[in-house]
Design a protein around this motif. Structure first.
Motif, PDB file in Angstrom:
ATOM      1  N   ALA A 289       5.911  -0.717   6.731  1.00  0.00           N
ATOM      2  CA  ALA A 289       6.445  -0.374   5.397  1.00  0.00           C
ATOM      3  C   ALA A 289       7.800   0.322   5.583  1.00  0.00           C
ATOM      4  N   ARG A 290       8.766  -0.002   4.713  1.00  0.00           N
ATOM      5  CA  ARG A 290      10.122   0.564   4.843  1.00  0.00           C
ATOM      6  C   ARG A 290      10.344   1.612   3.750  1.00  0.00           C
ATOM      7  N   PRO A 291      10.245   2.920   4.095  1.00  0.00           N
ATOM      8  CA  PRO A 291      10.299   3.966   3.062  1.00  0.00           C
ATOM      9  C   PRO A 291      11.559   3.942   2.206  1.00  0.00           C
ATOM     10  N   ASN A 292      12.718   3.869   2.841  1.00  0.00           N
ATOM     11  CA  ASN A 292      13.946   3.924   2.049  1.00  0.00           C
ATOM     12  C   ASN A 292      14.089   2.696   1.165  1.00  0.00           C
ATOM     13  N   PHE A 293      13.749   1.536   1.705  1.00  0.00           N
ATOM     14  CA  PHE A 293      13.846   0.294   0.935  1.00  0.00           C
ATOM     15  C   PHE A 293      12.918   0.349  -0.281  1.00  0.00           C
TER      16      PHE A 293
ATOM     17  N   LEU B 207       0.868   6.000   8.723  1.00  0.00           N
ATOM     18  CA  LEU B 207       0.271   4.800   9.328  1.00  0.00           C
ATOM     19  C   LEU B 207       0.923   3.532   8.757  1.00  0.00           C
ATOM     20  N   LEU B 208       1.140   3.547   7.439  1.00  0.00           N
ATOM     21  CA  LEU B 208       1.712   2.368   6.780  1.00  0.00           C
ATOM     22  C   LEU B 208       3.149   2.118   7.245  1.00  0.00           C
TER      23      LEU B 208
ATOM     24  N   LEU C 250       0.836  -1.214   0.000  1.00  0.00           N
ATOM     25  CA  LEU C 250       0.000   0.000   0.000  1.00  0.00           C
ATOM     26  C   LEU C 250       0.865   1.256   0.000  1.00  0.00           C
ATOM     27  N   TYR C 251       1.949   1.208   0.751  1.00  0.00           N
ATOM     28  CA  TYR C 251       2.886   2.342   0.766  1.00  0.00           C
ATOM     29  C   TYR C 251       3.460   2.540  -0.639  1.00  0.00           C
ATOM     30  N   ALA C 252       3.838   1.427  -1.289  1.00  0.00           N
ATOM     31  CA  ALA C 252       4.384   1.504  -2.655  1.00  0.00           C
ATOM     32  C   ALA C 252       3.354   2.089  -3.619  1.00  0.00           C
ATOM     33  N   ALA C 253       2.082   1.746  -3.422  1.00  0.00           N
ATOM     34  CA  ALA C 253       1.002   2.262  -4.275  1.00  0.00           C
ATOM     35  C   ALA C 253       0.926   3.783  -4.161  1.00  0.00           C
ATOM     36  N   ILE C 254       0.927   4.271  -2.927  1.00  0.00           N
ATOM     37  CA  ILE C 254       0.779   5.712  -2.696  1.00  0.00           C
ATOM     38  C   ILE C 254       2.042   6.458  -3.140  1.00  0.00           C
TER      39      ILE C 254
ATOM     40  N   THR D 106       2.046   9.338  -6.313  1.00  0.00           N
ATOM     41  CA  THR D 106       2.332  10.728  -5.933  1.00  0.00           C
ATOM     42  C   THR D 106       3.732  11.117  -6.401  1.00  0.00           C
ATOM     43  N   GLY D 107       4.375  10.249  -7.174  1.00  0.00           N
ATOM     44  CA  GLY D 107       5.736  10.522  -7.642  1.00  0.00           C
ATOM     45  C   GLY D 107       6.674  10.756  -6.471  1.00  0.00           C
ATOM     46  N   GLY D 108       6.524   9.924  -5.434  1.00  0.00           N
ATOM     47  CA  GLY D 108       7.371  10.110  -4.251  1.00  0.00           C
ATOM     48  C   GLY D 108       6.894  11.300  -3.420  1.00  0.00           C
ATOM     49  N   PHE D 109       5.563  11.425  -3.281  1.00  0.00           N
ATOM     50  CA  PHE D 109       4.930  12.500  -2.479  1.00  0.00           C
ATOM     51  C   PHE D 109       5.258  13.899  -3.004  1.00  0.00           C
ATOM     52  N   ARG D 110       5.410  14.027  -4.335  1.00  0.00           N
ATOM     53  CA  ARG D 110       5.736  15.339  -4.909  1.00  0.00           C
ATOM     54  C   ARG D 110       4.600  15.938  -5.716  1.00  0.00           C
ATOM     55  N   PHE D 111       3.730  15.092  -6.292  1.00  0.00           N
ATOM     56  CA  PHE D 111       2.717  15.615  -7.215  1.00  0.00           C
ATOM     57  C   PHE D 111       1.605  16.371  -6.474  1.00  0.00           C
ATOM     58  N   ALA D 112       0.824  17.122  -7.272  1.00  0.00           N
ATOM     59  CA  ALA D 112      -0.229  17.979  -6.702  1.00  0.00           C
ATOM     60  C   ALA D 112      -1.320  17.177  -5.992  1.00  0.00           C
ATOM     61  N   ASN D 113      -1.364  15.868  -6.238  1.00  0.00           N
ATOM     62  CA  ASN D 113      -2.399  15.051  -5.586  1.00  0.00           C
ATOM     63  C   ASN D 113      -2.037  14.668  -4.147  1.00  0.00           C
ATOM     64  N   THR D 114      -0.846  15.045  -3.688  1.00  0.00           N
ATOM     65  CA  THR D 114      -0.402  14.682  -2.335  1.00  0.00           C
ATOM     66  C   THR D 114      -1.099  15.567  -1.302  1.00  0.00           C
TER      67      THR D 114
END
Ligand code: 5GP
Ligand code: MN
Length: 328
Positions: free
Chosen positions: A191-195, A185-186, A159-163, A167-175
């Protein structure tokens, strides 16, 4: 049936709780949002003791394979038997499921459509379409919580990978704040962000950089539209699968003083995938729709049956016309 959107959350929850044989389908040229959403919902339904199959028309891209167990996602052509329920995930229209996927979906007794594309025509019997969501993964997270399940690492990471992907790594306007709360929460649930970022965006073969270098050299700007292209023979020379070229659009949209970017990727002779991106809230989905495609305001795509040269001149002409109307 065919009622609009959100009210269907409860109906979908109760249907999935009572359903048994369930087929989950993602769209052609699968991306992180649909693969992550597919895996999370599939694993959640397995926890509920359901007989679940997950299938994709096209191969899962190499950079997303880390999310799945070997054999966890079938190719649609490998799917056998009949299904009481089919769920289309992240597919803006029915055709996006692919030829075999569309047939499997239509054969199911109950068809569920879960997506976040504004242009989605609500092709399911039950539709959970929320265009305000950055990713289908956000909707799937809520659905899993509504199903009464705990989010563990096996659900959190896809789910983290989906989001992250949509969002292009939480950069796009949809974030949004909600997107980031969900991501937090994930991470809390394993979920491991850096990995995940390293797997999805980095860890590339040398040919990838050679492909980028060639495509960057071709960047052309007219009327504040940036475009570039890559051919299928070049991709083969660099030893790259077609899906890898999808990432070019992320770079093309970075150019300053542009309203939109167009990336032309030749899939095979006479078949060209176009990725459209816009800045400042301008809407490229309408432009993609003119060529049989669709997507979101700021990120859309279409596939054109034409030579690369023809596709470029066709879409560029339409883009110039549309772009002229964009002011401010
Ligand atoms: P991309 O350019 O990354 O393939 O796609 C950008 C967005 O447009 C994604 O949300 C994707 O689902 C959507 N999209 C891409 N190609 C098509 C298409 O042929 N038809 C529709 N309806 N949407 C598309
Ligand atoms: Mn998506």
């Amino acid at each position: 049936m065919n009622l609009p959107s959100k009210e269907h959350m409860q109906e979908i929850v109760s249907h999935l709780k009572s359903a048994d044989r369930i087929l989950l389908l993602c769209h052609v040229s699968p991306d992180g949002d649909c693969i992550g959403s597919l895996l999370a919902l599939g694993r959640a339904l397995l926890k509920l003791g359901k007989d679940v199959s997950m299938a994709s028309e096209d191969r899962v891209p190499a950079n997303l394979e880390f999310l799945m167990e070997p054999g966890e996602i079938l190719r649609t052509e490998e799917v056998s038997g009949s299904f009481e329920t089919a769920v289309a995930i992240d597919s803006g229209d029915l055709g996006r499921l692919g030829d075999v996927g569309t047939r499997l979906f239509q054969q199911a007794e109950v068809k569920i459509n879960i997506d976040h594309h504004n242009s989605n025509p609500h092709y399911g019997d039950l539709n959970l379409v929320e265009a305000g969501r950055a990713a289908t993964g956000e909707i799937i997270l809520e659905l899993i919580l509504h199903l009464g399940l705990e989010i563990d690492a096996a659900l959190a990471e896809p789910l983290y990978a989906a989001i992250l992907s949509d969002t292009g790594g939480f950069r796009f306007a949809n974030t949004t704040k909600d997107t980031l709360s969900k991501a937090a929460l994930l991470v809390e649930r394993g979920a491991r962000p850096n990995f995940v970022s390293r797997q999805i965006y980095e860890n590339k073969p040398l040919g990838y950089f050679k492909m980028l270098a060639l495509a960057f050299k071709r960047f052309t700007v007219v009327d504040q539209i940036c475009y570039t292209w890559i051919t299928y023979t070049e991709m083969a020379e660099f030893g790259l699968d077609f899906e890898v070229s999808e990432e070019l659009s992320t770079f093309a949209r970075m150019l300053e003083n542009t309203k939109m970017s167009l990336v032309f990727k030749e899939k095979e002779e006479g078949l060209v995938k176009v990725s459209l991106r816009s800045q400042n809230g301008y809407d490229v989905s309408k432009l993609a729709e003119r060529f049989g495609g669709g997507g979101h305001k700021q990120a859309a795509g279409c596939t054109i049956n034409a030579s690369l040269d023809e596709a470029i001149s066709l879409v560029l002409a339409a883009a110039k016309e549309v772009g002229q109307q964009w002011t401010g």
